[in-house]
Scaffold this motif. Structure first.
Motif, PDB file in Angstrom:
ATOM      1  N   ILE A 395       0.851  -1.184   0.000  1.00  0.00           N
ATOM      2  CA  ILE A 395       0.000   0.000   0.000  1.00  0.00           C
ATOM      3  C   ILE A 395       0.886   1.233   0.000  1.00  0.00           C
ATOM      4  CG2 ILE A 395      -1.961   1.132   1.146  1.00  0.00           C
ATOM      5  CD1 ILE A 395      -2.458  -1.830   0.339  1.00  0.00           C
ATOM      6  N   ARG A 396       0.769   2.056  -1.040  1.00  0.00           N
ATOM      7  CA  ARG A 396       1.721   3.152  -1.184  1.00  0.00           C
ATOM      8  C   ARG A 396       1.075   4.527  -1.091  1.00  0.00           C
ATOM      9  NH1 ARG A 396       5.718   0.748  -5.869  1.00  0.00           N
ATOM     10  NH2 ARG A 396       6.149  -1.202  -4.790  1.00  0.00           N
ATOM     11  N   THR A 397      -0.163   4.573  -0.674  1.00  0.00           N
ATOM     12  CA  THR A 397      -0.755   5.884  -0.433  1.00  0.00           C
ATOM     13  C   THR A 397      -1.764   5.767   0.691  1.00  0.00           C
ATOM     14  OG1 THR A 397      -1.806   7.802  -1.441  1.00  0.00           O
ATOM     15  CG2 THR A 397      -2.616   5.647  -2.125  1.00  0.00           C
ATOM     16  N   ASP A 398      -2.142   6.913   1.263  1.00  0.00           N
ATOM     17  CA  ASP A 398      -2.951   6.829   2.479  1.00  0.00           C
ATOM     18  C   ASP A 398      -4.451   6.858   2.219  1.00  0.00           C
ATOM     19  OD1 ASP A 398      -2.816   9.443   1.620  1.00  0.00           O
ATOM     20  OD2 ASP A 398      -2.893  10.292   3.618  1.00  0.00           O
ATOM     21  N   VAL A 400      -6.812   5.185   1.077  1.00  0.00           N
ATOM     22  CA  VAL A 400      -7.265   3.881   0.591  1.00  0.00           C
ATOM     23  C   VAL A 400      -8.078   3.174   1.668  1.00  0.00           C
ATOM     24  CG1 VAL A 400      -5.301   3.517  -0.932  1.00  0.00           C
ATOM     25  CG2 VAL A 400      -5.182   2.728   1.425  1.00  0.00           C
ATOM     26  N   GLU A 401      -8.894   2.259   1.194  1.00  0.00           N
ATOM     27  CA  GLU A 401      -9.525   1.328   2.124  1.00  0.00           C
ATOM     28  C   GLU A 401      -9.054  -0.047   1.720  1.00  0.00           C
ATOM     29  OE1 GLU A 401     -13.823   1.399   2.527  1.00  0.00           O
ATOM     30  OE2 GLU A 401     -13.708   3.582   2.336  1.00  0.00           O
ATOM     31  N   PHE A 402      -8.225  -0.617   2.541  1.00  0.00           N
ATOM     32  CA  PHE A 402      -7.697  -1.923   2.182  1.00  0.00           C
ATOM     33  C   PHE A 402      -7.940  -2.911   3.317  1.00  0.00           C
ATOM     34  CE2 PHE A 402      -4.424  -5.021   2.902  1.00  0.00           C
ATOM     35  CZ  PHE A 402      -4.599  -5.801   1.772  1.00  0.00           C
TER      36      PHE A 402
ATOM     37  N   LEU C 271      -1.961   5.017   7.947  1.00  0.00           N
ATOM     38  CA  LEU C 271      -1.079   5.835   7.122  1.00  0.00           C
ATOM     39  C   LEU C 271      -1.403   7.297   7.387  1.00  0.00           C
ATOM     40  CD1 LEU C 271      -1.534   3.531   4.065  1.00  0.00           C
ATOM     41  CD2 LEU C 271       0.638   3.907   5.233  1.00  0.00           C
ATOM     42  N   LEU C 272      -0.410   8.016   7.906  1.00  0.00           N
ATOM     43  CA  LEU C 272      -0.655   9.406   8.307  1.00  0.00           C
ATOM     44  C   LEU C 272      -0.140  10.392   7.271  1.00  0.00           C
ATOM     45  CD1 LEU C 272       0.321   9.112  12.090  1.00  0.00           C
ATOM     46  CD2 LEU C 272      -1.889   8.711  11.028  1.00  0.00           C
ATOM     47  N   SER C 273       0.421   9.903   6.187  1.00  0.00           N
ATOM     48  CA  SER C 273       0.823  10.797   5.098  1.00  0.00           C
ATOM     49  C   SER C 273       0.704  10.052   3.786  1.00  0.00           C
ATOM     50  CB  SER C 273       2.267  11.265   5.281  1.00  0.00           C
ATOM     51  OG  SER C 273       3.160  10.328   4.715  1.00  0.00           O
ATOM     52  N   ASP C 274       0.623  10.798   2.673  1.00  0.00           N
ATOM     53  CA  ASP C 274       0.442  10.097   1.403  1.00  0.00           C
ATOM     54  C   ASP C 274       1.752   9.569   0.846  1.00  0.00           C
ATOM     55  OD1 ASP C 274       1.529  12.478   0.717  1.00  0.00           O
ATOM     56  OD2 ASP C 274      -0.049  13.091  -0.677  1.00  0.00           O
ATOM     57  N   ALA C 276       3.846   7.763   3.021  1.00  0.00           N
ATOM     58  CA  ALA C 276       4.208   6.608   3.863  1.00  0.00           C
ATOM     59  C   ALA C 276       3.821   5.332   3.129  1.00  0.00           C
ATOM     60  CB  ALA C 276       3.473   6.696   5.187  1.00  0.00           C
ATOM     61  N   LYS C 277       4.564   4.264   3.403  1.00  0.00           N
ATOM     62  CA  LYS C 277       4.313   3.029   2.655  1.00  0.00           C
ATOM     63  C   LYS C 277       4.232   1.811   3.553  1.00  0.00           C
ATOM     64  CE  LYS C 277       6.110   4.696  -1.665  1.00  0.00           C
ATOM     65  NZ  LYS C 277       5.865   6.079  -1.201  1.00  0.00           N
ATOM     66  N   SER C 278       3.225   1.002   3.271  1.00  0.00           N
ATOM     67  CA  SER C 278       3.022  -0.196   4.083  1.00  0.00           C
ATOM     68  C   SER C 278       3.027  -1.428   3.195  1.00  0.00           C
ATOM     69  CB  SER C 278       1.669  -0.088   4.793  1.00  0.00           C
ATOM     70  OG  SER C 278       1.251  -1.361   5.227  1.00  0.00           O
ATOM     71  N   ALA C 299      -5.062  -1.594   5.943  1.00  0.00           N
ATOM     72  CA  ALA C 299      -4.300  -0.354   5.930  1.00  0.00           C
ATOM     73  C   ALA C 299      -5.195   0.763   5.450  1.00  0.00           C
ATOM     74  CB  ALA C 299      -3.080  -0.473   5.006  1.00  0.00           C
ATOM     75  N   GLY C 300      -4.904   1.950   5.909  1.00  0.00           N
ATOM     76  CA  GLY C 300      -5.692   3.088   5.465  1.00  0.00           C
ATOM     77  C   GLY C 300      -5.400   4.276   6.350  1.00  0.00           C
ATOM     78  N   LYS C 301      -6.072   5.374   6.034  1.00  0.00           N
ATOM     79  CA  LYS C 301      -5.823   6.553   6.860  1.00  0.00           C
ATOM     80  C   LYS C 301      -6.829   6.611   8.009  1.00  0.00           C
ATOM     81  CE  LYS C 301      -6.844  10.580   5.102  1.00  0.00           C
ATOM     82  NZ  LYS C 301      -6.794  11.727   4.191  1.00  0.00           N
ATOM     83  N   GLU C 304     -12.028   9.741   8.505  1.00  0.00           N
ATOM     84  CA  GLU C 304     -12.297  11.175   8.491  1.00  0.00           C
ATOM     85  C   GLU C 304     -13.478  11.550   9.380  1.00  0.00           C
ATOM     86  OE1 GLU C 304     -12.482  12.521   4.451  1.00  0.00           O
ATOM     87  OE2 GLU C 304     -10.327  12.195   4.218  1.00  0.00           O
TER      88      GLU C 304
END
Lengths: 466, 247, 354
Positions: A395-398, A400-402, C271-274, C276-278, C299-301, C304
């Protein structure tokens, strides 16, 4: 769901061995001379011959995979890459030679064509022996033909797409495919044409110690839709056969493609197949896959979601019995905004068989607002079998819903007891639960195929449960 | 003797190597409704499971006779086909098998006869209306995603369709609201005939308000400590089980 | 500097997925190290024996051969901790890297004898300015019916490289509970292998991690279940900001004989920034029928809606974010039974997320 009225099927229909008769069988092994001979036999245009020779160079440079099942028993020097059956392409089953036609008859292909298909292609060893499509579709500009004809008659379309989605550098067996490919289907569905009933290609490998390398290229143009089914089988020989086909699917803007596979290769087959789809804006590709046959499979269909709002669903089941190692799964790359993927994968291992679910979900930096949800379930039917789940989530962006979920276990004793308390025998109860487990996949198939799949499950379960 | 349908003799049962039932005797005649009551952990569910010979419970001593035949060690499905039905406290969820196909298949197995589709459909429809069930549930997977009440009603529906000689209802009333209990009781009333027998297993007495029963047995710590008529249930409702503990 | 190839997974997958191992080019492995003097041992040492000589033992995995060899040959802290107490004792080991103690190579063996109980806190700190190096081995033997809590707190700074190789062998009815707080390290590489050898052996791994700036976190947890009714639980909660990158590899492997064993694995990355990588690989391997294995990974932010709700109560965005991260970490932090340490961890979360 308990289709007790189904007639018992006989594995024998898959095991019919016709005499290894052919018009031409290439020498075993791989050299530039052999490739040139194939190109000559197939009447390739110059560009295709060059393409094959380049692919062979790539093949020689690439290593075997360092992961997955052990395929060291494969010796390319022992495999004939091109076997030309003694017939031409026919558009009427009547004209197909008797022994070949009998095989397809027993597999129920002409019958299915009458009942529920818009078009059928049938490949025997390296060449397509039958091709036909409903007249009304022809009139709407739908093209459904064998790959060689497409190379000759639609050179621009083919050149633009052939091995562009799956480049020969992808891995060793794709390079091999590029060098020796033969047969397969080409489909073009023009803009906004909806093909409402499925097209089917059936691949049959009869010749021992040979390979099948069919190439399937499908282009579903903007706003169009198609359901394509492929079926595969082969009789069992003692020596290894190889299947290294390649499927390239282009799903243009707002188009829809469903690609269904029932794979029942014989259990001496190495099935190293590559399938990929490029999906454009608001388009969708759905994969439905049932893997029952082969000795070793390495098969991971891939969706590349290039367009904004592109979607994909993967629904697959693998059933590994004695001596089988089925390494299957799915790959998806989210390359644009608002893309989505849904994966529902199941596997059943019994009698010493091994199932591996291997996957990749990659959500790239530019794929904001994308969604992906993955669910894997594995069923162990005894304690000599193996079931592994190896999913990679990148996962390379925030934005997202994964989510990913996986479960492994056996048939619940409580569920068996519940069914038995209603008068159902233990054996039936287990078979019922297994079929129920596979139901989310069988329900995605046209009814004839769902029936075939349930028959295959029954066949696989026979004698192994109790 | 002729009228006896089920007879349990000195039954001892273990679950996970621990003795749960410590010698149970019980006799049910044709057409009778019996209730086994008892506090949590007294062995009620074990009794039901032991009759159906659930392999997770081991019988160490005793005998179960059904219609003059020893069924102690028969397999669960054979027992079911003899005509014993059990409504589960927690019915299992089985994905991929629709309720309607399951019922058809089970009916076929228990009657050993082909199911007449039209007649079967009508029968199911009738019972579902009586039980206030949503007809859409018929095409859903067996118990999957059903609410507690829907699951229990589905058990009663199965009982009515399969029409056994003896129905064992394990905590059929637990977790249900007043309306659902009424519906379930109605289903049980429909099943009750001169020929059919019922064994209700419960830890509370709610369901007995709307059902007439012939015998009430009190089960405490793996033994039946008292047998009486419906008034015994009333007494327990008022005073609880304390009086019967440590007997 | 040679390329370090660390944290190999038990089963390989496609090389293109970039997860079979982690390659580091920018790490210097010191060949010689000075004495390490800044270790503080406190707590209840009654019936806990601490010695400086170690047994020879074998590590099944470890972060990498070169690191294991270094720790076995030139460790500047060697501790053998033998537990004989039947009631819980708290023991604290605090390693502080500073200007004079820049390299720490520790080799710790914990032997929990039958029926014993203990809680061992192992804490790593580094002064802000230094660019330190930590390479540690921790080997745990939990004998029958032992019940051991291991709390590892890595609050090293973001310039220090951190390598940990943990290995536990768990006998009948014994329990090892790990709580791992993994916040520090430029390259932060942890390998944890746990072997549930006998029946009813039990292991839980609760981990929280935080990554910021260019931190790289590579976690490789491997649980092998061999005993009947053995049980493993992994819960991994993390948050990444800036350009931080995390690889999580978690394997639950049901070996033949592990009848009725259970394994659960749950991984969640905020993920707190665009940028960052998981990357995650939650593996389930199974060669036994009668088992129950589950894993989930997500995974996700930060939601909101939740964020908005908190902000509507007067919190600034940053504060709200902190609150959300702490809420996610809460269960694991609360399981630590030491108030002082809990506060310290919460404070650290505040500083890192500032």
């Amino acid at each position: 769901m308990a289709k007790t009225n189904l007639k018992e099927i006989n594995r024998n229909i898959y095991d019919i061995k016709n005499k290894d008769e052919y018009e031409f069988k290439i020498k075993k092994g791989l050299t530039p001379e052999i490739i040139e001979e194939i190109a000559k036999q197939k009447n390739d245009p110059e560009w295709m011959k060059e393409f094959r020779l380049k692919a062979l160079e790539v093949y020689n440079k690439l290593e075997l995979p360092t992961w997955g099942p052990d395929i060291s028993e494969l010796n390319m020097d022992e495999i004939a890459t091109y076997v030309k059956p003694k017939t031409k392409i026919n558009d009427s089953w009547e004209d197909v030679p008797e022994d070949i036609k009998n095989t397809f008859d027993k597999l129920g292909i002409p019958e299915a064509e009458k009942k529920s298909l818009a078009g059928v292609g049938a490949q025997y060893d390296s060449e397509v022996v039958y091709h036909s499509m409903r007249e009304d579709l022809k009139k709407q500009g739908v093209i459904y033909t064998d790959m060689e004809t497409a190379v000759r008659e639609y050179p621009e379309l083919v050149k633009k797409h052939f091995m562009k989605c799956v480049p020969v550098t992808d891995h060793k067996f794709v390079a091999l495919h590029g060098a020796v490919w033969s047969g397969g289907s080409f489909v073009y569905v023009p803009k906004n044409v909806k093909v409402d009933i499925p097209l089917q290609s059936y691949f049959r490998l009869n010749s021992p110690e040979s390979g099948q390398f069919e190439h399937t290229l499908i282009i579903v143009d903007e706003g169009a839709s198609l359901h394509f089914i492929e079926g595969c089988s082969a009789p069992k020989y003692n020596k290894v056969n190889l299947h290294a086909g390649c499927v390239e699917l282009y799903v243009k803007e707002n188009a829809y493609l469903r690609y269904s596979t029932i794979e029942n290769w014989s259990k001496n087959m190495l099935n190293l197949n590559t399938k990929k789809a490029i999906v454009e804006k608001n388009a969708q590709i759905d994969w439905v896959t049932g893997s029952f046959g082969s000795k070793i499979s390495m098969l991971y269909p891939m969706s590349i979601l290039n367009g904004e709002g592109a979607k994909t669903e993967y629904t697959g089941i693998s059933f590994a019995g004695k001596g089988q190692n089925l390494d299957t799964g799915f790959k998806v790359i989210h390359n644009n905004k608002n893309t989505s993927s849904v994966v529902n994968a199941k596997s059943i291992s019994k009698n010493g068989g091994k199932c591996t679910y291997r996957s990749l979900v990659r959500i790239n930096e530019n794929a904001q607002n994308s969604k992906s949800s993955v669910s894997c379930e594995s069923l162990m039917l005894d304690n000599i079998s193996i079931s592994d789940t190896i999913p990679v989530n990148d996962i390379r962006t925030d934005e997202v819903e994964f989510s990913h979920e996986a479960k492994i276990g056996k048939i619940s004793d409580k569920a068996i007891f519940y069914l038995m308390s209603r008068g159902i025998s233990e054996e039936d109860a287990k078979a019922m639960i297994v079929r129920g487990f596979a139901y989310p996949i069988s329900k995605e198939l046209p009814v004839e195929y769902a029936v075939e799949m349930n028959q295959l499950i029954n066949l696989e379960l026979e004698g192994s449960i109790g | 003797m002729k009228n006896s349908i089920l007879e349990i003799k000195n039954l001892h049962v273990n679950a996970k190597e621990k003795e749960i039932l410590k010698g149970i005797d019980l006799k049910i005649n044709k057409g009778e409704t019996h209730v086994i009551m008892g506090p949590n952990g007294s062995g009620k569910t074990t009794t039901a499971n032991a009759i159906l010979n659930n392999p997770m419970y081991q019988k160490t001593m005793g005998q179960i006779i059904f219609e003059q035949e020893d069924i102690t060690n028969l397999k669960t499905d054979e027992i079911a086909r003899k005509g014993i039905f059990m409504s589960f406290q927690l019915p299992e969820e089985i994905p991929g098998i629709s309720v309607t196909n399951f019922l058809k298949y089970a009916k076929n197995k228990t009657t050993m006869q082909p199911v007449k589709v039209f007649q079967f459909k009508e029968e199911v429809k009738k019972y579902m209306e009586e039980l206030n069930m949503n007809p859409k549930n018929m095409e859903r997977s067996l118990n999957v995603g059903f609410s507690g009440g829907e699951k229990k009603k589905n058990e009663i529906l199965q009982m009515l369709i399969l029409n056994p000689k003896l129905a064992i209802l394990d905590e059929t009333d637990s977790g249900l609201d007043v309306d659902a209990i009424k519906t379930v009781s109605k289903g049980i009333e429909m099943f009750k005939t001169k020929e059919n027998s019922i064994l209700i297993i419960t830890h509370n007495t709610k369901i007995l308000h709307s059902l007439k029963v012939d015998y009430v047995h009190v089960l405490v710590d793996g033994k039946i400590v008292k047998t009486g008529d419906q008034s015994l249930a009333k007494e327990i409702e008022e005073n609880g089980y304390n009086k019967y503990k440590n007997i | 500097m040679e390329t370090l190839k660390l944290n190999q997974t038990p089963v390989r997958t496609s090389r293109n997925f970039n997860i079979n191992n982690i390659k580091l080019n920018n790490v210097e492995i010191p060949e010689k190290v000075e004495e390490f003097t800044n270790l503080e041992i406190t707590g209840q040492t009654n019936k806990i024996k601490i010695e400086n000589n170690l047994d020879e033992y074998f590590l099944q995995y470890g972060a990498g051969d070169i690191l294991i060899n270094q720790a076995k040959s030139i460790a500047n802290q060697k501790l053998k901790i033998t537990i004989d107490s039947k009631t819980n004792k708290d023991l604290f080991l605090k390693f502080q890297l500073d200007k004079k103690n820049i390299n720490l190579i520790d080799n710790i063996e914990i032997l929990a004898n039958e029926d014993t109980k203990a809680t061992i806190y192992i804490k790593y700190y580094a002064d802000e300015k230094i660019q330190g190096f930590h390479n540690g081995i921790l080997k745990i033997f939990a004998k029958n019916n032992a019940n051991i809590n291991i709390i590892i707190v890595n609050l090293l700074n973001a310039k220090t490289n951190n390598f940990m190789s943990i290995d536990s062998a768990i006998s009948e009815k014994a329990k090892v509970n790990y709580t791992i707080v993994d916040f520090g390290g430029k390259n932060n590489i942890t390998n944890l292998y746990t072997n549930l050898l006998e029946k009813e052996s039990d292991c839980t791994i609760n981990t929280i991690y935080l990554g910021k700036e260019d931190q790289l976190i590579d976690i490789n947890y491997i649980g092998e279940l061999r005993g009947e009714n053995s049980n493993i639980n992994m819960e991994i909660q993390g948050a990444l900001k800036d350009n931080a990158k995390k690889h999580f590899k978690g394997t639950i492997d049901f070996k033949k004989g592990s009848k009725k064993a259970k394994g659960n694995e749950n991984e969640f990355c905020m993920l707190l920034s665009d940028t960052a990588k998981s990357l995650a690989l939650p593996m389930l391997l199974c060669s036994e029928e009668d088992v129950e294995g589950n894993h989930s990974s997500a995974a996700g932010k930060v939601g909101e809606k939740q964020l908005f709700y908190i902000m509507s109560r007067g919190f600034e965005q940053k504060e709200a974010m902190k609150l959300m991260v702490k809420a996610k970490f809460n269960t694991i932090i609360e399981s630590i039974k030491n108030e002082e340490l809990k506060n310290e961890i919460n404070d650290k979360i505040d500083t890192i997320l500032d």
